[in-house]
Scaffold this motif. Structure first.
Motif, PDB file in Angstrom:
ATOM      1  N   LEU A 178     -37.895 -41.953 -43.296  1.00 16.04           N
ATOM      2  CA  LEU A 178     -37.904 -42.992 -44.339  1.00 16.04           C
ATOM      3  C   LEU A 178     -38.882 -44.124 -44.036  1.00 16.04           C
ATOM      4  O   LEU A 178     -39.021 -45.052 -44.822  1.00 16.04           O
ATOM      5  CB  LEU A 178     -36.485 -43.556 -44.509  1.00 16.04           C
ATOM      6  CG  LEU A 178     -35.476 -42.546 -45.061  1.00 16.04           C
ATOM      7  CD1 LEU A 178     -34.061 -43.114 -45.024  1.00 16.04           C
ATOM      8  CD2 LEU A 178     -35.845 -42.130 -46.485  1.00 16.04           C
ATOM      9  N   ARG A 179     -39.576 -44.075 -42.914  1.00 23.61           N
ATOM     10  CA  ARG A 179     -40.594 -45.099 -42.621  1.00 23.61           C
ATOM     11  C   ARG A 179     -41.960 -44.440 -42.408  1.00 23.61           C
ATOM     12  O   ARG A 179     -42.798 -44.438 -43.285  1.00 23.61           O
ATOM     13  CB  ARG A 179     -40.155 -45.923 -41.393  1.00 23.61           C
ATOM     14  CG  ARG A 179     -40.838 -47.270 -41.295  1.00 23.61           C
ATOM     15  CD  ARG A 179     -42.212 -47.222 -40.677  1.00 23.61           C
ATOM     16  NE  ARG A 179     -42.180 -46.734 -39.301  1.00 23.61           N
ATOM     17  CZ  ARG A 179     -43.277 -46.412 -38.626  1.00 23.61           C
ATOM     18  NH1 ARG A 179     -44.470 -46.540 -39.168  1.00 23.61           N
ATOM     19  NH2 ARG A 179     -43.181 -45.942 -37.396  1.00 23.61           N
ATOM     20  N   ASP A 180     -42.183 -43.740 -41.284  1.00 26.22           N
ATOM     21  CA  ASP A 180     -43.488 -43.090 -41.087  1.00 26.22           C
ATOM     22  C   ASP A 180     -43.683 -41.977 -42.124  1.00 26.22           C
ATOM     23  O   ASP A 180     -44.773 -41.790 -42.658  1.00 26.22           O
ATOM     24  CB  ASP A 180     -43.584 -42.496 -39.671  1.00 26.22           C
ATOM     25  CG  ASP A 180     -44.853 -42.936 -38.945  1.00 26.22           C
ATOM     26  OD1 ASP A 180     -45.708 -43.545 -39.609  1.00 26.22           O
ATOM     27  OD2 ASP A 180     -45.004 -42.666 -37.740  1.00 26.22           O
ATOM     28  N   GLY A 181     -42.614 -41.232 -42.414  1.00 24.65           N
ATOM     29  CA  GLY A 181     -42.700 -40.127 -43.382  1.00 24.65           C
ATOM     30  C   GLY A 181     -42.985 -40.646 -44.771  1.00 24.65           C
ATOM     31  O   GLY A 181     -43.798 -40.086 -45.511  1.00 24.65           O
ATOM     32  N   THR A 233     -40.540 -41.060 -27.249  1.00 26.55           N
ATOM     33  CA  THR A 233     -41.812 -40.448 -27.661  1.00 26.55           C
ATOM     34  C   THR A 233     -41.995 -40.694 -29.158  1.00 26.55           C
ATOM     35  O   THR A 233     -41.010 -40.811 -29.908  1.00 26.55           O
ATOM     36  CB  THR A 233     -41.810 -38.928 -27.436  1.00 26.55           C
ATOM     37  OG1 THR A 233     -40.843 -38.351 -28.323  1.00 26.55           O
ATOM     38  CG2 THR A 233     -41.481 -38.572 -25.989  1.00 26.55           C
ATOM     39  N   HIS A 234     -43.247 -40.746 -29.590  1.00 24.32           N
ATOM     40  CA  HIS A 234     -43.554 -40.871 -31.014  1.00 24.32           C
ATOM     41  C   HIS A 234     -44.931 -40.220 -31.170  1.00 24.32           C
ATOM     42  O   HIS A 234     -45.952 -40.843 -30.901  1.00 24.32           O
ATOM     43  CB  HIS A 234     -43.580 -42.361 -31.400  1.00 24.32           C
ATOM     44  CG  HIS A 234     -43.919 -42.611 -32.839  1.00 24.32           C
ATOM     45  ND1 HIS A 234     -43.034 -43.170 -33.737  1.00 24.32           N
ATOM     46  CD2 HIS A 234     -45.045 -42.386 -33.550  1.00 24.32           C
ATOM     47  CE1 HIS A 234     -43.602 -43.278 -34.919  1.00 24.32           C
ATOM     48  NE2 HIS A 234     -44.837 -42.802 -34.829  1.00 24.32           N
ATOM     49  N   CYS A 235     -44.940 -38.951 -31.548  1.00 27.14           N
ATOM     50  CA  CYS A 235     -46.206 -38.210 -31.515  1.00 27.14           C
ATOM     51  C   CYS A 235     -46.659 -37.814 -32.920  1.00 27.14           C
ATOM     52  O   CYS A 235     -45.848 -37.409 -33.754  1.00 27.14           O
ATOM     53  CB  CYS A 235     -46.045 -36.960 -30.655  1.00 27.14           C
ATOM     54  SG  CYS A 235     -45.628 -37.389 -28.948  1.00 27.14           S
ATOM     55  N   HIS A 236     -47.970 -37.955 -33.123  1.00 27.90           N
ATOM     56  CA  HIS A 236     -48.565 -37.525 -34.406  1.00 27.90           C
ATOM     57  C   HIS A 236     -49.276 -36.194 -34.210  1.00 27.90           C
ATOM     58  O   HIS A 236     -49.612 -35.805 -33.097  1.00 27.90           O
ATOM     59  CB  HIS A 236     -49.485 -38.624 -34.943  1.00 27.90           C
ATOM     60  CG  HIS A 236     -48.697 -39.709 -35.634  1.00 27.90           C
ATOM     61  ND1 HIS A 236     -48.478 -39.712 -36.982  1.00 27.90           N
ATOM     62  CD2 HIS A 236     -48.041 -40.789 -35.130  1.00 27.90           C
ATOM     63  CE1 HIS A 236     -47.732 -40.767 -37.301  1.00 27.90           C
ATOM     64  NE2 HIS A 236     -47.440 -41.443 -36.190  1.00 27.90           N
ATOM     65  N   ASN A 237     -49.493 -35.504 -35.338  1.00 25.86           N
ATOM     66  CA  ASN A 237     -49.862 -34.084 -35.263  1.00 25.86           C
ATOM     67  C   ASN A 237     -51.325 -33.803 -35.589  1.00 25.86           C
ATOM     68  O   ASN A 237     -51.662 -32.692 -36.006  1.00 25.86           O
ATOM     69  CB  ASN A 237     -48.951 -33.313 -36.239  1.00 25.86           C
ATOM     70  CG  ASN A 237     -48.799 -31.875 -35.852  1.00 25.86           C
ATOM     71  OD1 ASN A 237     -48.870 -31.539 -34.658  1.00 25.86           O
ATOM     72  ND2 ASN A 237     -48.636 -31.014 -36.835  1.00 25.86           N
ATOM     73  N   GLY A 288     -49.078 -35.665 -40.034  1.00 22.99           N
ATOM     74  CA  GLY A 288     -47.634 -35.776 -39.878  1.00 22.99           C
ATOM     75  C   GLY A 288     -47.174 -36.128 -38.475  1.00 22.99           C
ATOM     76  O   GLY A 288     -47.965 -36.361 -37.560  1.00 22.99           O
ATOM     77  N   ASN A 289     -45.855 -36.185 -38.344  1.00 25.25           N
ATOM     78  CA  ASN A 289     -45.186 -36.536 -37.075  1.00 25.25           C
ATOM     79  C   ASN A 289     -44.538 -35.282 -36.491  1.00 25.25           C
ATOM     80  O   ASN A 289     -44.495 -34.248 -37.143  1.00 25.25           O
ATOM     81  CB  ASN A 289     -44.074 -37.559 -37.342  1.00 25.25           C
ATOM     82  CG  ASN A 289     -44.594 -38.916 -37.758  1.00 25.25           C
ATOM     83  OD1 ASN A 289     -45.357 -39.033 -38.709  1.00 25.25           O
ATOM     84  ND2 ASN A 289     -44.190 -39.953 -37.062  1.00 25.25           N
ATOM     85  N   THR A 290     -43.948 -35.429 -35.335  1.00 19.97           N
ATOM     86  CA  THR A 290     -43.171 -34.342 -34.734  1.00 19.97           C
ATOM     87  C   THR A 290     -42.019 -33.971 -35.672  1.00 19.97           C
ATOM     88  O   THR A 290     -41.348 -34.864 -36.198  1.00 19.97           O
ATOM     89  CB  THR A 290     -42.572 -34.833 -33.397  1.00 19.97           C
ATOM     90  OG1 THR A 290     -43.638 -35.317 -32.607  1.00 19.97           O
ATOM     91  CG2 THR A 290     -41.835 -33.722 -32.677  1.00 19.97           C
TER      92      THR A 290
HETATM   93 ZN    ZN Z   1     -46.352 -43.254 -36.290  1.00 24.26          ZN
END
Ligand code: ZN
Ligand code: KIV
Length: 519
Positions: A32-35, A221-225, A257-259
């Protein structure tokens, strides 16, 4: 082991007992935030609450509900989610700016468990070009924002933006300073998705080896793809000591996107020997994935791990035969564990007799060996000509007609639509030999047709997924429609193909409804 006792002025003691369990992995969902930052994926407050409740049922520990200072809409959504959700901690994002933190604290006032997520860029790219500053000044701003947030809540998470490209020695100084200032969680984002898995894992290990007091906080962790490594990097982070992962449903998020939440949950479930446990109820994964995909208008790629349509579909003869003998020959996850009813044996020209026999058995047809051989020859000829073989085709091959067996059939469909007109559809259905008619208008011709069918059927169904594909490329081509319909908590799949895509849509919907039976 983390020994900090966490009490919040806005809520209860936050999960601190669970922090004591070294192998408990906290799932921080940022759908609901990064997505939601993805263009075209914006949700209104009601839809956000729907997603937040689904995340709660799924068992996530933390829901990042938004960035309250960014807009009144985001502020309002955080307030509403905080009121609607009971168990997970509700988190709000801020920059290292006092007015952002004030807004987050205000929005979180009604949360039962609240967290402020504040931070600043720590890579030289951010320090020099974004802030026109220097490392010492950024370190002071990092400490100041944590202290400021602590005036409002006990649970403060700090993010070191672009930590993936931040010098490890400087990053360790920042992490140590923010933990001293009271950060309960420290997030190490690979903001640009640049790190290699071994490099990201080594970064987390470096922090554990060089930061005094690191055991007082949870490392996240906070990983981008961007390079397709978000999941691998997250796994490496966890194997090197991180105990919170920031993830999104279906891996949606900025750029690539994110993990993906579902991937991390199932990786650690499959690799039990690692001893990492989450609170995720995996049986709710597919339903949550479909809900997010449909509310955000973001289709899931068919070959997406865990939640893609083909994730459990076997099409080659050797694999089908193996799965039918023992599913573990080619399946590492029982599809039912993630809420999919069964593995799909997809019949193609590469399928063997065993798969055909199995499908016919499911359709209630038992054949002698001789008849099966003949049916198999006919099936191979058909499969060479036709990409998708459906149950109707199979039943026709063995002399039965499925459409005649269906309870609900489309008698006729007429749709009027055009520029400046509200589309209207008239529909005739044959239900077990009885004729029914209805008309309805809708936002588009497909919507009008389905509404008209609903008028006759009186069923409270929700369309969770709707996909139209062309079989070839010409404008005279057949349209294939896949539809997923939710009814009383269960999902039913429908399919139809027709040169008229509105007719195909109506038939696919009826196909799904026929599967409800008398429910
Ligand atoms: Zn992010
Ligand atoms: O990718 C990132 O760095 C972020 C932070 C704001 C946490 O999303």
């Amino acid at each position: 082991m983390i020994t900090t006792s966490l009490t919040s002025e806005v809520g209860e003691v936050f999960l601190w007992k669970e922090y004591m369990e070294e192998n408990r992995l906290f799932i921080f969902d940022t759908t609901l935030r990064d997505g939601e930052q993805v263009p075209g994926c914006q949700l209104n407050s009601v839809e956000k609450i729907q997603v937040a409740k689904a995340l709660e049922a799924l068992g996530v520990d933390v829901i990042e509900a938004g960035f309250p200072v960014s807009s009144p809409g985001d502020f309002h959504s955080v307030v509403e989610i905080a009121k609607a959700v009971t168990w997970p901690c509700i988190c709000a994002l801020t920059r290292a700016v006092e007015k952002d933190i004030d807004a987050a604290a205000e929005a979180l006032k009604q949360a039962k468990r609240a967290r402020i997520h504040t931070g600043i860029g720590t890579s030289d790219y951010h320090i020099r070009y974004k802030f026109n500053s220097n490392r010492e000044e950024i370190l002071q701003r990092a400490v100041a924002c944590v202290k400021y947030a602590k005036r409002y809540v006990e649970d403060v998470e700090f993010y070191a933006e672009d930590a993936g490209r931040t010098d490890n020695e400087y990053l360790a100084r920042v992490v140590e300073a923010v933990i001293k200032a009271g950060a309960t969680v420290v997030n190490i984002p690979d903001t640009t998705g640049y790190c290699l898995p071994a490099e990201y894992g080594a970064k987390i290990r470096y922090l554990f080896e060089h930061v005094d007091g690191i055991q007082k906080a949870v490392i996240s962790t906070h990983c981008h793809n961007d390079l397709g490594m978000a999941t691998a990097n997250t796994v490496e982070g966890v194997l090197n000591g991180a105990r919170q992962v920031e993830v999104t449903v279906n891996g949606i998020g900025e750029r690539a996107g994110n993990t993906a939440l579902e991937e991390i949950a199932m990786i650690f479930k499959c690799h039990k020997a690692r001893g990492i446990v989450t609170n995720i109820n995996s049986r709710k994964i597919c339903a949550t994935s479909r809900m997010v995909s449909s509310l955000m208008n973001m289709p899931v790629q068919p070959n997406k791990a865990i939640v893609g349509r083909n994730a459990f579909a076997h099409s080659s003869g050797i694999h089908q035969d193996g799965v039918l003998k023992n599913r573990e020959s080619y399946e590492i996850i029982d599809p039912r564990e993630v809420g999919v009813d069964d593995n799909a044996i997809v019949l193609t020209a590469r399928s063997g007799r065993a798969a055909l026999k199995h499908r016919l058995h499911v359709l209630g047809v038992e054949l002698t060996q001789e008849k099966l051989d003949a049916a198999y020859e006919a099936f191979l000829k058909l499969a060479d000509r036709k990409k998708d073989i459906h149950d109707d085709d199979l039943l026709m091959l063995v002399g039965k007609d499925l459409s005649a067996m269906r309870r609900i059939k489309l008698d006729y469909l007429q749709v009027t639509s055009g520029v400046g007109l509200r589309p209207v559809a008239s529909v005739g259905l044959d239900i077990a030999g009885e004729k029914f008619e209805a008309a309805a208008s809708g936002n588009g011709p497909v919507d009008a047709a389905i509404r008209a069918i609903k008028v006759i059927l009186h069923r409270q169904t929700t369309i969770q997924e709707f996909l139209i594909q062309a079989i070839d490329k010409g404008s005279d081509d057949m349209g294939k429609v896949h539809i997923q319909v939710e009814y009383e908590g269960n999902v039913y799949y429908g399919f139809a193909a027709n040169t008229d895509i509105i007719a195909a849509s109506a038939e696919a919907y009826i196909d799904a409804i026929n599967k409800l039976g008398d429910k």
